[in-house]
Design a protein around this motif. Structure first.
Motif, PDB file in Angstrom:
ATOM      1  N   SER A 103       0.814  -1.218   0.000  1.00  0.00           N
ATOM      2  CA  SER A 103       0.000   0.000   0.000  1.00  0.00           C
ATOM      3  C   SER A 103       0.847   1.266   0.000  1.00  0.00           C
ATOM      4  CB  SER A 103      -0.964  -0.006   1.194  1.00  0.00           C
ATOM      5  OG  SER A 103      -1.959  -1.000   1.001  1.00  0.00           O
ATOM      6  N   ALA A 104       2.158   1.113   0.180  1.00  0.00           N
ATOM      7  CA  ALA A 104       3.061   2.260   0.114  1.00  0.00           C
ATOM      8  C   ALA A 104       3.276   2.732  -1.320  1.00  0.00           C
ATOM      9  CB  ALA A 104       4.409   1.927   0.755  1.00  0.00           C
ATOM     10  N   PHE A 105       3.009   1.852  -2.323  1.00  0.00           N
ATOM     11  CA  PHE A 105       3.244   2.292  -3.705  1.00  0.00           C
ATOM     12  C   PHE A 105       2.159   1.900  -4.703  1.00  0.00           C
ATOM     13  CE2 PHE A 105       5.428  -1.811  -3.441  1.00  0.00           C
ATOM     14  CZ  PHE A 105       5.141  -2.416  -4.655  1.00  0.00           C
ATOM     15  N   LEU A 106       1.425   0.829  -4.492  1.00  0.00           N
ATOM     16  CA  LEU A 106       0.453   0.413  -5.504  1.00  0.00           C
ATOM     17  C   LEU A 106      -0.688   1.418  -5.721  1.00  0.00           C
ATOM     18  CD1 LEU A 106       0.252  -3.467  -5.099  1.00  0.00           C
ATOM     19  CD2 LEU A 106       1.359  -2.127  -6.898  1.00  0.00           C
ATOM     20  N   PRO A 107      -1.234   2.080  -4.688  1.00  0.00           N
ATOM     21  CA  PRO A 107      -2.268   3.086  -4.966  1.00  0.00           C
ATOM     22  C   PRO A 107      -1.777   4.219  -5.875  1.00  0.00           C
ATOM     23  CG  PRO A 107      -2.387   2.425  -2.683  1.00  0.00           C
ATOM     24  CD  PRO A 107      -1.114   1.816  -3.256  1.00  0.00           C
ATOM     25  N   SER A 108      -0.497   4.565  -5.790  1.00  0.00           N
ATOM     26  CA  SER A 108       0.059   5.603  -6.671  1.00  0.00           C
ATOM     27  C   SER A 108       0.126   5.154  -8.120  1.00  0.00           C
ATOM     28  CB  SER A 108       1.456   6.013  -6.213  1.00  0.00           C
ATOM     29  OG  SER A 108       1.394   6.629  -4.946  1.00  0.00           O
ATOM     30  N   ARG A 144      11.785   6.365  -8.279  1.00  0.00           N
ATOM     31  CA  ARG A 144      12.564   6.682  -7.067  1.00  0.00           C
ATOM     32  C   ARG A 144      11.654   6.908  -5.858  1.00  0.00           C
ATOM     33  NH1 ARG A 144      15.226   9.599 -11.063  1.00  0.00           N
ATOM     34  NH2 ARG A 144      14.213  11.542 -10.440  1.00  0.00           N
ATOM     35  N   ASP A 145      10.586   7.689  -6.059  1.00  0.00           N
ATOM     36  CA  ASP A 145       9.677   7.998  -4.947  1.00  0.00           C
ATOM     37  C   ASP A 145       8.995   6.742  -4.408  1.00  0.00           C
ATOM     38  OD1 ASP A 145      10.346  10.668  -5.278  1.00  0.00           O
ATOM     39  OD2 ASP A 145       8.450  11.216  -6.263  1.00  0.00           O
ATOM     40  N   LEU A 146       8.496   5.895  -5.303  1.00  0.00           N
ATOM     41  CA  LEU A 146       7.799   4.690  -4.867  1.00  0.00           C
ATOM     42  C   LEU A 146       8.761   3.672  -4.265  1.00  0.00           C
ATOM     43  CD1 LEU A 146       5.200   4.241  -7.728  1.00  0.00           C
ATOM     44  CD2 LEU A 146       4.920   5.386  -5.509  1.00  0.00           C
ATOM     45  N   TYR A 147       9.966   3.612  -4.804  1.00  0.00           N
ATOM     46  CA  TYR A 147      11.012   2.748  -4.258  1.00  0.00           C
ATOM     47  C   TYR A 147      11.296   3.152  -2.801  1.00  0.00           C
ATOM     48  CZ  TYR A 147      15.665   0.702  -3.714  1.00  0.00           C
ATOM     49  OH  TYR A 147      16.750   0.009  -3.262  1.00  0.00           O
ATOM     50  N   ASP A 148      11.484   4.458  -2.564  1.00  0.00           N
ATOM     51  CA  ASP A 148      11.749   4.952  -1.210  1.00  0.00           C
ATOM     52  C   ASP A 148      10.569   4.680  -0.281  1.00  0.00           C
ATOM     53  OD1 ASP A 148      14.292   5.836  -1.947  1.00  0.00           O
ATOM     54  OD2 ASP A 148      13.645   7.916  -2.261  1.00  0.00           O
ATOM     55  N   ALA A 149       9.346   4.866  -0.786  1.00  0.00           N
ATOM     56  CA  ALA A 149       8.154   4.604   0.035  1.00  0.00           C
ATOM     57  C   ALA A 149       8.069   3.126   0.396  1.00  0.00           C
ATOM     58  CB  ALA A 149       6.900   5.047  -0.716  1.00  0.00           C
ATOM     59  N   LEU A 184      10.611   1.002   0.636  1.00  0.00           N
ATOM     60  CA  LEU A 184      11.652   0.717   1.632  1.00  0.00           C
ATOM     61  C   LEU A 184      11.197   1.143   3.024  1.00  0.00           C
ATOM     62  CD1 LEU A 184      15.048   1.731  -0.049  1.00  0.00           C
ATOM     63  CD2 LEU A 184      14.188  -0.571   0.400  1.00  0.00           C
ATOM     64  N   ALA A 185      10.613   2.339   3.104  1.00  0.00           N
ATOM     65  CA  ALA A 185      10.141   2.853   4.390  1.00  0.00           C
ATOM     66  C   ALA A 185       9.000   2.016   4.953  1.00  0.00           C
ATOM     67  CB  ALA A 185       9.704   4.316   4.240  1.00  0.00           C
ATOM     68  N   ALA A 186       8.313   1.280   4.088  1.00  0.00           N
ATOM     69  CA  ALA A 186       7.178   0.461   4.509  1.00  0.00           C
ATOM     70  C   ALA A 186       7.566  -0.990   4.758  1.00  0.00           C
ATOM     71  CB  ALA A 186       6.072   0.547   3.459  1.00  0.00           C
ATOM     72  N   GLY A 187       8.851  -1.262   4.934  1.00  0.00           N
ATOM     73  CA  GLY A 187       9.278  -2.598   5.310  1.00  0.00           C
ATOM     74  C   GLY A 187       9.953  -3.410   4.226  1.00  0.00           C
ATOM     75  N   GLY A 188      10.130  -2.831   3.040  1.00  0.00           N
ATOM     76  CA  GLY A 188      10.833  -3.540   1.973  1.00  0.00           C
ATOM     77  C   GLY A 188      12.336  -3.474   2.169  1.00  0.00           C
ATOM     78  N   SER A 189      13.062  -4.238   1.374  1.00  0.00           N
ATOM     79  CA  SER A 189      14.520  -4.185   1.414  1.00  0.00           C
ATOM     80  C   SER A 189      15.060  -3.989   0.000  1.00  0.00           C
ATOM     81  CB  SER A 189      15.107  -5.449   2.053  1.00  0.00           C
ATOM     82  OG  SER A 189      14.722  -6.596   1.334  1.00  0.00           O
ATOM     83  N   ASP A 190      16.211  -3.356  -0.069  1.00  0.00           N
ATOM     84  CA  ASP A 190      16.855  -3.046  -1.346  1.00  0.00           C
ATOM     85  C   ASP A 190      17.342  -4.320  -2.030  1.00  0.00           C
ATOM     86  OD1 ASP A 190      18.347  -1.480  -3.340  1.00  0.00           O
ATOM     87  OD2 ASP A 190      20.106  -2.178  -2.246  1.00  0.00           O
ATOM     88  N   ASP A 191      17.086  -4.393  -3.331  1.00  0.00           N
ATOM     89  CA  ASP A 191      17.633  -5.479  -4.140  1.00  0.00           C
ATOM     90  C   ASP A 191      18.212  -4.921  -5.437  1.00  0.00           C
ATOM     91  OD1 ASP A 191      18.193  -8.242  -4.046  1.00  0.00           O
ATOM     92  OD2 ASP A 191      16.647  -8.636  -5.547  1.00  0.00           O
TER      93      ASP A 191
END
Length: 138
Positions: A20-25, A84-89, A91-98
């Protein structure tokens, strides 16, 4: 045509926070059904869905969810900035960088992509390939 994509999750609350940190966008709306998550794209009246829905579910077999080796779901963004914006959102919502957002030598000069793992290890790509934006070589 692909109708939907499903990933497994053992913790639906963590998965909801991440997705929900990026899909609604990207135009998806969330529907919950029997404790699972369905991210649905809008349909025009009389039209069938153009892109697949995205589901996050507890595994039907009752076993732990696991990420598929080599499996990935990619979501198209409108611009490199949105990637970039959705990637950062995410990460902040519990994702990890790959793989931080950027160009990759193995792909076309306008393919701009960031790679993430959701809280359960599923690989997610956010990309833009707009030829009107600056490319890898310029």
């Amino acid at each position: 045509m692909i109708a939907y994509v499903t990933v497994g999750a053992d913790d639906i609350a963590k998965a909801e926070r991440f997705y929900s940190a990026f899909l609604p966008s990207l135009g998806y709306r969330l529907e919950e059904y029997q404790g699972d998550l369905s991210y649905i794209l809008p349909e025009e009246p009389g039209q069938s869905s153009v892109q697949p829905d995205f589901y996050v579910k507890s595994p039907f077999n009752g076993q732990s969810a696991s990420a598929g080796n080599g499996a990935m779901v990619a979501f198209q963004a409108r611009s490199q900035k949105q990637v970039r914006d959705l990637y950062d959102a995410a990460l902040a919502a519990g994702g990890s960088d790959d793989g931080r957002p950027g160009f990759r030598a193995a792909y076309g000069p306008h393919f701009y992509v960031g790679y993430l793992r959701d809280p359960h290890g599923n690989k997610i790509a956010l990309f833009s390939s707009d030829p009107d934006e600056p490319g890898r070589d310029g």
